[in-house]
Motif scaffolding. Structure first.
Motif, PDB file in Angstrom:
ATOM      1  N   GLU A  60       4.177  14.694  14.483  1.00 29.45           N
ATOM      2  CA  GLU A  60       5.465  15.428  14.704  1.00 29.45           C
ATOM      3  C   GLU A  60       6.234  15.136  13.244  1.00 29.45           C
ATOM      4  N   VAL A  61       6.191  13.891  12.863  1.00 36.74           N
ATOM      5  CA  VAL A  61       7.118  13.655  11.581  1.00 36.74           C
ATOM      6  C   VAL A  61       6.348  14.200  10.643  1.00 36.74           C
ATOM      7  N   GLU A  62       4.718  14.689  10.290  1.00 33.31           N
ATOM      8  CA  GLU A  62       4.493  14.954   9.411  1.00 33.31           C
ATOM      9  C   GLU A  62       4.645  16.643   9.106  1.00 33.31           C
ATOM     10  N   LEU A  63       4.713  17.262  10.600  1.00 32.71           N
ATOM     11  CA  LEU A  63       5.181  18.497  10.537  1.00 32.71           C
ATOM     12  C   LEU A  63       6.349  18.956  10.213  1.00 32.71           C
ATOM     13  N   LEU A  64       7.206  17.860  10.425  1.00 35.06           N
ATOM     14  CA  LEU A  64       8.562  18.018  10.049  1.00 35.06           C
ATOM     15  C   LEU A  64       8.705  17.967   8.562  1.00 35.06           C
ATOM     16  N   LEU A  65       8.087  16.926   7.965  1.00 29.63           N
ATOM     17  CA  LEU A  65       8.313  16.936   6.366  1.00 29.63           C
ATOM     18  C   LEU A  65       7.561  18.130   5.583  1.00 29.63           C
ATOM     19  N   LEU A  66       6.706  18.845   6.317  1.00 27.47           N
ATOM     20  CA  LEU A  66       6.077  19.994   5.701  1.00 27.47           C
ATOM     21  C   LEU A  66       6.984  21.318   5.934  1.00 27.47           C
ATOM     22  N   ARG A  67       8.004  21.076   6.547  1.00 29.80           N
ATOM     23  CA  ARG A  67       8.909  22.205   6.567  1.00 29.80           C
ATOM     24  C   ARG A  67       9.945  22.038   5.566  1.00 29.80           C
ATOM     25  N   HIS A  68       9.632  20.957   4.676  1.00 27.10           N
ATOM     26  CA  HIS A  68      10.616  20.909   3.487  1.00 27.10           C
ATOM     27  C   HIS A  68      10.160  21.964   2.443  1.00 27.10           C
ATOM     28  N   PRO A  69      10.912  22.767   1.559  1.00 26.06           N
ATOM     29  CA  PRO A  69      10.028  23.738   0.848  1.00 26.06           C
ATOM     30  C   PRO A  69       9.293  23.173  -0.274  1.00 26.06           C
ATOM     31  N   ARG A  70       9.520  22.008  -0.744  1.00 30.59           N
ATOM     32  CA  ARG A  70       8.711  21.408  -1.727  1.00 30.59           C
ATOM     33  C   ARG A  70       7.528  20.406  -1.561  1.00 30.59           C
ATOM     34  N   ILE A  71       7.512  20.011  -0.347  1.00 32.00           N
ATOM     35  CA  ILE A  71       6.503  19.335   0.331  1.00 32.00           C
ATOM     36  C   ILE A  71       5.238  20.108   0.677  1.00 32.00           C
ATOM     37  N   THR A  72       4.008  19.819  -0.220  1.00 27.85           N
ATOM     38  CA  THR A  72       2.926  20.533  -0.020  1.00 27.85           C
ATOM     39  C   THR A  72       1.813  19.749   1.108  1.00 27.85           C
ATOM     40  N   ASP A  73       2.025  18.470   1.116  1.00 23.63           N
ATOM     41  CA  ASP A  73       1.005  17.708   2.087  1.00 23.63           C
ATOM     42  C   ASP A  73       1.682  16.433   2.398  1.00 23.63           C
ATOM     43  N   ALA A  74       1.427  15.974   3.563  1.00 21.07           N
ATOM     44  CA  ALA A  74       2.147  14.885   4.173  1.00 21.07           C
ATOM     45  C   ALA A  74       1.304  13.877   5.172  1.00 21.07           C
ATOM     46  N   ALA A  75       1.745  12.481   4.868  1.00 19.63           N
ATOM     47  CA  ALA A  75       0.951  11.906   5.885  1.00 19.63           C
ATOM     48  C   ALA A  75       2.173  10.907   6.566  1.00 19.63           C
ATOM     49  N   ALA A  76       2.335  10.415   7.604  1.00 17.69           N
ATOM     50  CA  ALA A  76       3.222   9.382   8.142  1.00 17.69           C
ATOM     51  C   ALA A  76       2.350   8.268   8.678  1.00 17.69           C
ATOM     52  N   VAL A  77       2.635   7.040   8.382  1.00 15.22           N
ATOM     53  CA  VAL A  77       1.949   6.001   8.651  1.00 15.22           C
ATOM     54  C   VAL A  77       2.769   4.780   9.133  1.00 15.22           C
ATOM     55  N   ALA A  78       2.190   3.814   9.903  1.00 18.02           N
ATOM     56  CA  ALA A  78       3.144   2.765  10.223  1.00 18.02           C
ATOM     57  C   ALA A  78       3.212   1.702   9.026  1.00 18.02           C
ATOM     58  N   MET A  79       4.246   1.124   8.786  1.00 17.35           N
ATOM     59  CA  MET A  79       4.240   0.162   7.569  1.00 17.35           C
ATOM     60  C   MET A  79       4.894  -1.195   8.649  1.00 17.35           C
ATOM     61  N   PRO A  80       4.202  -2.322   8.070  1.00 21.52           N
ATOM     62  CA  PRO A  80       4.754  -3.531   9.059  1.00 21.52           C
ATOM     63  C   PRO A  80       6.358  -3.784   8.609  1.00 21.52           C
ATOM     64  N   ASP A  81       6.982  -4.211   9.730  1.00 20.49           N
ATOM     65  CA  ASP A  81       8.351  -4.651   9.565  1.00 20.49           C
ATOM     66  C   ASP A  81       8.642  -5.911  10.543  1.00 20.49           C
ATOM     67  N   GLU A 115       9.909  17.684  -9.317  1.00 21.58           N
ATOM     68  CA  GLU A 115      10.252  16.365  -9.213  1.00 21.58           C
ATOM     69  C   GLU A 115      10.151  15.511  -8.035  1.00 21.58           C
ATOM     70  N   PRO A 116      10.021  14.071  -8.040  1.00 16.80           N
ATOM     71  CA  PRO A 116       9.779  13.594  -6.743  1.00 16.80           C
ATOM     72  C   PRO A 116      11.080  13.645  -5.968  1.00 16.80           C
ATOM     73  N   LEU A 117      10.897  13.470  -4.677  1.00 18.37           N
ATOM     74  CA  LEU A 117      12.116  13.554  -3.752  1.00 18.37           C
ATOM     75  C   LEU A 117      12.459  12.206  -3.531  1.00 18.37           C
ATOM     76  N   SER A 118      14.100  12.117  -3.494  1.00 17.92           N
ATOM     77  CA  SER A 118      14.551  11.193  -3.246  1.00 17.92           C
ATOM     78  C   SER A 118      14.890  10.738  -1.708  1.00 17.92           C
ATOM     79  N   MET A 119      14.941   9.528  -1.270  1.00 10.99           N
ATOM     80  CA  MET A 119      15.268   9.312   0.240  1.00 10.99           C
ATOM     81  C   MET A 119      16.459  10.062   0.606  1.00 10.99           C
ATOM     82  N   ALA A 120      17.431  10.057  -0.163  1.00  8.95           N
ATOM     83  CA  ALA A 120      18.800  10.875   0.357  1.00  8.95           C
ATOM     84  C   ALA A 120      18.399  12.253   0.589  1.00  8.95           C
ATOM     85  N   GLU A 121      17.514  12.817  -0.436  1.00  7.63           N
ATOM     86  CA  GLU A 121      16.932  14.292  -0.105  1.00  7.63           C
ATOM     87  C   GLU A 121      16.449  14.714   1.165  1.00  7.63           C
ATOM     88  N   LEU A 122      15.439  13.380   1.403  1.00 11.48           N
ATOM     89  CA  LEU A 122      14.666  13.700   2.614  1.00 11.48           C
ATOM     90  C   LEU A 122      15.414  13.392   3.814  1.00 11.48           C
TER      91      LEU A 122
END
Length: 560
Positions: A460-481, A497-504
């Motif tokens: 679901e997160v990956e499909l949402l990421l791909l709705r951004h006009p500049r993202i062409t490929d995406a993978a959402a993975v778990a990172m430890p916390d 240019e790279p996307l900032s966290m604020a833009e995301l």
């Protein structure tokens, strides 16, 4: 009321199994509302709920919710109408819960953190006719949000507001039935409940989001109350038990473990919030005897107020992630008994109850609640049952495990075996300890990120990421916390240019996605790594981010 309202959208228990569960004394013949009334009649002066904002005896809870139900009926709501719940942990949430059930309505258990992306689909899928929200929540205007949702969803005829202090454009829940004669309200509720089949839908819970927007889980009156009563019995609760609860209460764990569970035993719910600075003093003042700590609260033992809060505790139950040996040892050092819980909105609960050996309590999630629960460990994607000690997919069926998601025939064909066992998507194995077979959870098959107990579907997160006009490929993975267990890391390939966290964040805000699903770290790639069959190599990405986070945490600790 017959189950015909739902038609073939509701998958029913096979009639022979339903008869067997009832003959065996597992399922009763009352609705949840009538179960509460029976307990309140037996324990009228005992405290039913103590919250940060008030307290009520069973008599007060029973009478107040009768009056509220009569008021809801007066709005023209009819039995079977679904009501979206978006409220936090407060006394009014418990009043609204039982009031809605007494009016014959069906609570739909959404989270206060859900936004338009989730609420819109859930509303359409269930045909919700009312939306209950809380006024004055910090950080987000739920009342304004509900007004927007109402405009976009024609079935949402009513907006109900908890804690309103002025004109909100909705109906103040506290005003419903005001001034009504409690005896007349009891008659109205009795008439409504007599028309409800105990095997009809009582509540709609939501799945952990393993396939996009959460699937809807129908919970029925008799089986859902049995689930809670069996849970209470597994810990040996009595009317003297005082159950503290700190995680969201309008959620399956909250309803089973903190509302219906204690109330089935005539016990008291001590309702806190995730804020330990408020909840630990509440537990100390109210002599809590039992507390469920989710993964996000595993560090509670280090809080200054924990010693006072734990003074009256006889049971600490840990749930949501592997229990660190150091935590188990620290609870023992303080003289606190602890056990584990594994549960799901779909049904199955496993607990390590009093009497279980220390090894079982420290290293497994226990055994099933019911003598009629059935568990199999199957080879993932197949129907082959695996021997004890070998990890495979945990599959189950039983007297409180769903037989199918609501209105989801295509998904049900994949989610259940041919003989009706639910495929949980969890990797598990069976260990024998002291002659008893215990379940250990080894990981997940489903592509899910577990953030502080909330399940986030990576696809679901990956499909949402791909709705951004500049993202062409995406993978959402778990990172430890260290605090939440896992957070979401977004690996992305972008144009320019790279996307900032604020833009995301702005992108996810525009899509009205619940904030707990937002990625909390970005890693940019020039191309996505692939497996030999061309799929995204998520194992590689997950190992990479885990190594980075481990190195960063070690560097922080060395500097401190």
């Amino acid at each position: 009321m017959s189950t015909s309202r739902w038609g073939d959208r509701l998958v029913r228990y096979p009639p022979d199994l339903a008869r067997r569960y009832r003959r065996s004394g597992l399922w009763g013949t009352r609705t949840i509302a009538d179960e509460l009334h029976a307990v309140a009649t037996a324990h009228p002066q005992r405290e039913a709920v103590v919250a940060l904002d008030g307290r009520m005896t069973y008599r007060e809870l029973d009478e107040s919710t009768d009056v509220l139900a009569a008021g809801l009926a007066g709005l023209g709501l009819v039995p079977g109408d679904p009501v979206l719940f978006q409220v936090t942990n407060r006394l009014g949430a418990i009043l609204a819960w039982y009031g809605v059930l007494k009016a014959g309505l069906v609570p739909v258990c959404t989270l206060a953190a859900h936004r338009g992306h989730e609420i819109g689909e859930i509303s359409r899928r269930t045909g919700a006719v009312a939306h209950l929200v809380e006024a004055g929540t910090r950080g987000f205007d739920l009342v304004g949000f509900a007004a927007e949702q109402r405009r976009d969803h024609p079935t949402l005829r009513h907006m109900l507001v908890l804690g309103a202090t002025g004109d909100t454009g909705g109906v103040a829940i506290e005003s419903l039935g005001a001034g009504a004669d409690p005896r007349a309200a009891r008659t109205i509720v009795g008439d409504i409940q007599r028309g409800i089949d105990p095997d009809d839908v009582a509540v709609f819970q939501l799945s952990g989001g393993t396939t996009g927007v959460p699937k809807v889980i129908p919970r029925l009156h008799a089986e859902y109350w049995y689930n809670a009563a069996a849970y209470a019995r597994s810990w040996g609760w009595s009317p003297d038990t005082r159950v503290a609860h700190l995680i969201p209460v309008i959620h399956n764990a909250g309803i089973v473990c903190a509302v219906h569970g204690p109330h089935s035993a005539g016990a008291c719910l001590v309702l806190g919030t995730a804020d330990l600075a408020l909840s630990l003093p509440l537990m100390a003042r109210e002599d809590a005897t039992h507390v469920l700590l989710g993964h996000g609260h595993y560090q509670a033992v280090a809080e200054p107020g924990f010693a006072a809060a734990a003074a009256s505790l006889t049971q600490v139950v840990l749930s949501g992630a592997k229990v660190p040996p150091a935590l188990f040892a620290e609870l023992e050092r303080r003289g606190l008994w602890s056990g584990q819980l594994f549960g799901m909105g779909e049904g199955l609960f496993l607990t390590t109850r009093p009497g279980a050996p220390r090894e079982a309590r420290a290293t497994t999630v226990g055994t099933a609640l019911s003598p009629m629960d059935e568990i199999k460990i199957l080879e993932p994607g197949a129907a082959t049952e695996l021997p004890d000690g070998q990890a495979g997919e945990l599959c189950c069926r039983g007297p409180y495990t769903l037989r199918g998601y609501f209105d989801a025939a295509a998904h049900n064909a994949r989610a259940f075996t041919a003989d009706g066992f639910y495929r949980t998507g969890d990797l598990a194995s069976i260990r024998e300890i002291g002659g008893q077979r215990y379940v250990t959870i080894e990981g997940r098959i489903k592509d899910v990120i577990s953030r502080g107990g909330e399940k986030i579907n990576a696809e679901e997160v990956e499909l949402l990421l791909l709705r951004h006009p500049r993202i062409t490929d995406a993978a959402a993975v778990a990172m430890p916390d260290p605090r939440l267990g896992e957070r979401t890391c977004a690996y992305i390939v972008v144009q320019g240019e790279p996307l900032s966290m604020a833009e995301l964040r702005q992108h996810f805000m525009r899509l009205q996605v619940a904030t707990f699903k937002w990625p909390e770290r970005i890693e940019h790639l020039t191309e996505m790594p692939r497996t030999q069959v061309g799929k995204t190599d998520k194992k590689r990405l997950q190992a990479e981010i885990a190594a980075k986070v481990t190195t960063e945490l070690a560097a922080l600790q060395s500097r401190s």
